[in-house]
Design a protein around this motif. Sequence first.
Motif, PDB file in Angstrom:
ATOM      1  N   VAL A 161     -17.272 -33.595 -50.482  1.00 36.41           N
ATOM      2  CA  VAL A 161     -16.864 -34.931 -50.042  1.00 36.41           C
ATOM      3  C   VAL A 161     -17.790 -35.920 -50.731  1.00 36.41           C
ATOM      4  O   VAL A 161     -19.007 -35.885 -50.519  1.00 36.41           O
ATOM      5  N   VAL A 162     -17.216 -36.774 -51.582  1.00 35.32           N
ATOM      6  CA  VAL A 162     -18.018 -37.674 -52.406  1.00 35.32           C
ATOM      7  C   VAL A 162     -17.785 -39.112 -51.963  1.00 35.32           C
ATOM      8  O   VAL A 162     -16.690 -39.490 -51.554  1.00 35.32           O
ATOM      9  N   ASP A 163     -18.823 -39.899 -52.061  1.00 34.70           N
ATOM     10  CA  ASP A 163     -18.768 -41.322 -51.747  1.00 34.70           C
ATOM     11  C   ASP A 163     -18.491 -42.076 -53.041  1.00 34.70           C
ATOM     12  O   ASP A 163     -19.374 -42.241 -53.886  1.00 34.70           O
ATOM     13  N   THR A 164     -17.240 -42.516 -53.215  1.00 28.45           N
ATOM     14  CA  THR A 164     -16.840 -43.168 -54.462  1.00 28.45           C
ATOM     15  C   THR A 164     -17.331 -44.611 -54.557  1.00 28.45           C
ATOM     16  O   THR A 164     -17.101 -45.260 -55.580  1.00 28.45           O
ATOM     17  N   SER A 165     -17.981 -45.112 -53.532  1.00 27.16           N
ATOM     18  CA  SER A 165     -18.505 -46.478 -53.600  1.00 27.16           C
ATOM     19  C   SER A 165     -19.802 -46.557 -54.392  1.00 27.16           C
ATOM     20  O   SER A 165     -20.294 -47.649 -54.640  1.00 27.16           O
ATOM     21  N   SER A 166     -20.343 -45.438 -54.786  1.00 21.69           N
ATOM     22  CA  SER A 166     -21.571 -45.407 -55.570  1.00 21.69           C
ATOM     23  C   SER A 166     -21.465 -44.256 -56.567  1.00 21.69           C
ATOM     24  O   SER A 166     -21.664 -43.095 -56.210  1.00 21.69           O
ATOM     25  N   MET A 167     -21.131 -44.602 -57.828  1.00 21.32           N
ATOM     26  CA  MET A 167     -20.903 -43.592 -58.850  1.00 21.32           C
ATOM     27  C   MET A 167     -21.998 -43.651 -59.917  1.00 21.32           C
ATOM     28  O   MET A 167     -22.572 -44.713 -60.189  1.00 21.32           O
ATOM     29  N   VAL A 168     -22.269 -42.503 -60.509  1.00 23.43           N
ATOM     30  CA  VAL A 168     -23.260 -42.392 -61.578  1.00 23.43           C
ATOM     31  C   VAL A 168     -22.650 -41.599 -62.719  1.00 23.43           C
ATOM     32  O   VAL A 168     -21.571 -41.015 -62.605  1.00 23.43           O
ATOM     33  N   VAL A 169     -23.366 -41.602 -63.838  1.00 27.42           N
ATOM     34  CA  VAL A 169     -22.990 -40.816 -65.009  1.00 27.42           C
ATOM     35  C   VAL A 169     -24.144 -39.891 -65.338  1.00 27.42           C
ATOM     36  O   VAL A 169     -25.285 -40.342 -65.506  1.00 27.42           O
TER      37      VAL A 169
ATOM     38  N   HIS B 284     -26.747 -49.359 -65.625  1.00 26.47           N
ATOM     39  CA  HIS B 284     -28.139 -49.368 -66.061  1.00 26.47           C
ATOM     40  C   HIS B 284     -28.715 -47.965 -65.912  1.00 26.47           C
ATOM     41  O   HIS B 284     -28.211 -47.156 -65.129  1.00 26.47           O
ATOM     42  N   VAL B 285     -29.754 -47.695 -66.698  1.00 26.91           N
ATOM     43  CA  VAL B 285     -30.393 -46.380 -66.662  1.00 26.91           C
ATOM     44  C   VAL B 285     -31.125 -46.232 -65.332  1.00 26.91           C
ATOM     45  O   VAL B 285     -32.002 -47.032 -65.004  1.00 26.91           O
ATOM     46  N   MET B 286     -30.749 -45.209 -64.584  1.00 28.87           N
ATOM     47  CA  MET B 286     -31.294 -45.003 -63.246  1.00 28.87           C
ATOM     48  C   MET B 286     -32.518 -44.075 -63.274  1.00 28.87           C
ATOM     49  O   MET B 286     -33.510 -44.316 -62.584  1.00 28.87           O
ATOM     50  N   SER B 287     -32.442 -43.027 -64.059  1.00 28.01           N
ATOM     51  CA  SER B 287     -33.558 -42.077 -64.135  1.00 28.01           C
ATOM     52  C   SER B 287     -33.475 -41.307 -65.438  1.00 28.01           C
ATOM     53  O   SER B 287     -32.397 -41.149 -66.016  1.00 28.01           O
ATOM     54  N   VAL B 288     -34.634 -40.842 -65.892  1.00 28.93           N
ATOM     55  CA  VAL B 288     -34.735 -40.019 -67.098  1.00 28.93           C
ATOM     56  C   VAL B 288     -35.532 -38.780 -66.732  1.00 28.93           C
ATOM     57  O   VAL B 288     -36.606 -38.870 -66.136  1.00 28.93           O
ATOM     58  N   GLY B 289     -34.997 -37.612 -67.055  1.00 27.99           N
ATOM     59  CA  GLY B 289     -35.658 -36.364 -66.720  1.00 27.99           C
ATOM     60  C   GLY B 289     -36.979 -36.198 -67.456  1.00 27.99           C
ATOM     61  O   GLY B 289     -37.162 -36.716 -68.567  1.00 27.99           O
ATOM     62  N   GLY B 290     -37.865 -35.448 -66.856  1.00 28.50           N
ATOM     63  CA  GLY B 290     -39.169 -35.230 -67.461  1.00 28.50           C
ATOM     64  C   GLY B 290     -39.319 -33.901 -68.163  1.00 28.50           C
ATOM     65  O   GLY B 290     -40.292 -33.690 -68.892  1.00 28.50           O
TER      66      GLY B 290
ATOM     67  N   LEU C 224     -23.535 -46.897 -62.255  1.00 32.28           N
ATOM     68  CA  LEU C 224     -22.488 -47.880 -62.516  1.00 32.28           C
ATOM     69  C   LEU C 224     -22.671 -49.064 -61.573  1.00 32.28           C
ATOM     70  O   LEU C 224     -22.779 -48.887 -60.357  1.00 32.28           O
ATOM     71  N   GLU C 225     -22.678 -50.279 -62.149  1.00 27.06           N
ATOM     72  CA  GLU C 225     -22.906 -51.468 -61.337  1.00 27.06           C
ATOM     73  C   GLU C 225     -21.622 -52.023 -60.747  1.00 27.06           C
ATOM     74  O   GLU C 225     -21.666 -52.815 -59.808  1.00 27.06           O
ATOM     75  N   LYS C 226     -20.482 -51.645 -61.307  1.00 32.37           N
ATOM     76  CA  LYS C 226     -19.190 -52.048 -60.762  1.00 32.37           C
ATOM     77  C   LYS C 226     -18.360 -50.801 -60.486  1.00 32.37           C
ATOM     78  O   LYS C 226     -18.539 -49.771 -61.129  1.00 32.37           O
TER      79      LYS C 226
END
Length: 542
Positions: free
Chosen positions: A384-392, A425-431, A452-454
Motif C-alpha cells: 500500500v503506497v502513499d501516492t501523495s509523496s513520490m520519489v525516484v 530535487h536531490v533528496m539523498s545520495v548513498g555513501g 518529486l516536488e509536484k
Amino acid sequence: MSSLPVSPPPPERTHHPVRVALPEKKPRGRGWIWALILLVVAGAGVWYWRSQAAARQTASAALPGLRTQSVSTGTLEATLRLTGVTAAENYVSLTSPQLRGSRSGQYGRSAASFASGVSTEINVQSNAGKSNAASSGGKSSALIAATSRNGGSSSSSSSSGSSASSGNAPSSASGADGIGSTSAGFNFGGGGGGGFGGEFSLSLLSLAKSGSTVQKDQVVAEFDRQNMMNRVDDYKASVAQTEASYRNLVAQLAVGKKAKLQEIEKAKGLVEKAKLDLKTIPVLSAMDAERMKLAFESAEANYKTVQAQLKMYEAGQLAQIHGAEIELEQGKIELRRTENNAAKMIVKAPIPGLVVVQQTFRGSEFTPIQQGDQLWPGQFFMQVVDTSSMVVNATVNQVDAEKMRIGARTRVRFDAYPNLELPGHVMSVGGIATGGGARQSFVKELPIRIKLEKIDPRVIPDLSVSAEIILSQEENATIAPLAAVYRDEPNGPAYVYVRQSTGWTRREVELGIESYLGVAVRQGLKPGEIVALDRPPETAKS
C-alpha cells in the motif's frame, strides 16, 4: 502799386523706399536631393548584399555539406542525466500472517495435547493414612473433547496413576517432546503455519484489486478462517471446562486434607487411649503389661507417621494445584493465540494509498497473486503506497558522484508520458558504492533518491523515468553549439569557425559551463554570428 505776398517755395520732398512684406516662398529643388541620397544608399546596400550573397554562394559551392548554426543568448544549464524508476516515499509492505500455536498432524502435536489432565478423584484410605489421586489419563478430557474435530489423535499413552503424597501429578508443561507446548509452533515446512492445510492454511478468500485506492483500516485481504474460528470456539469451551475441573480439584483436595486431619485426630486419640491403658499396668499381669506398652508405642508411632504424611500430602496438594493452574493458564494462552491468529487473517490497510499486488510464480511464469491462491507464512503479497509523496530511485556513476549535492534541482521526464515533466530535487545520495550490474566489477555506482516536488495522478510506482540534475546555471550567456567548439589538444585552447564575407575565420574563444548540446562563450563570439558545426577550410585568423 500794391504788392502781393509771395509764398515760400514748397520744401523739397525726399522719396524713401517702402518695404512691402510679401508671402514667403518655399524653397524649390531640395526634395530631389534627398531622394537621390536615399537612392544611392539603397543601391549601395543592394550591392553589398549581392556581394555577400556571392561570397556565401561561393563558400557554399565549395562546401555543399557544411552544417552551420547561429550563436544565441539565454540561460544555460550544466546537467547530468540519470535513469531510474518511481517509488513511493511512504509505503507499507503487507505479508501473509505467521500463525502461532500448537499444530495437529505430522508437524506438530494436537491442540489437546498441551493439557496433561487434572486429577479430580481423591481416594482416602484411612487404615494406612494414604491418599492417592488417580490420574484421568494424561490429558484433559475437556480439551480432548473440545479439539476432537481437529483430527489429531493423541499418541501419548495414559498414565497409570499418580500418587498425591509424592506430588507426581502428570503435567504436559514440557510437552510430549520435552521442550514445551510452543515447540509445535516451529513449522518445519512453512516457517510459521500454513501450507499444510487444516486450521493453519492460508487461502486467499478476498483481495483488493491492484491499482485501487483504499482508506486507512479498510480490509484489503482476507484469508479463509473458518477452521480457525472453529478452533477459537473449541478453546473457549475447553478453557471453561478446565476452569471447572480446576475448581473441582481444589475442592477435592480440600476434602482429602480434611480426611487427613481426621486421621491425625484419630491417631492422637489412640495415643491418649494407650496412655490411659498404661495406668492399669500395676494391676495387670506381666504379659498384659507388655502388651499395653507395645500398643502405646504403636499408637505413638502411627501418630507421628500420620503427621509426617500430612506434610507430604500438603506438598502434593500444592503440586497438583500448581499443575492445574499451569494447565489452565496454558489453555488460556492457546486461546489467545488462536484469537490472534483469527484476527491476523483479516488484513487491513495501515495507511491510505494505492494497492499494488505482488506477483508469484505460477506454472512457468510470474503472474499477479489472486483470490484463491495459497500463500506461505510471511510471503510478501501486497504493498500500500502513499501516492501523495513520490520519489525516484536512480544510480549515478562513481565518477560523477562528487558533482552531486543534496537539494540540487532536477527535471524528471516519464517514458510512459512523453509530455509530462515534473520538478524535483536531490533528496539523498548513498555513501556506499555498489556493482554496476552487468558491467565490469570495477564499475561502481551510488544510489541516489530524487523527491518529486509536484504530484500528477498518473504517476504511480515502478515507472521508468529520466532525470536531469542541474549542476550549475549561467544566465544571459552567449550560447554556442558544443559541436562547433574544437581543440587541437585535450587541454588546448578552444576555438570555433565563424562565417565572414570572405569565408570562414578561426577564432579562439573562452568557454564557461557546458551542457550536452551547448556551451557558454564568455569571450570571442557575439549573438547572431554563424559558426560551423563541421570543420571548414581556414581562410583567416582573428
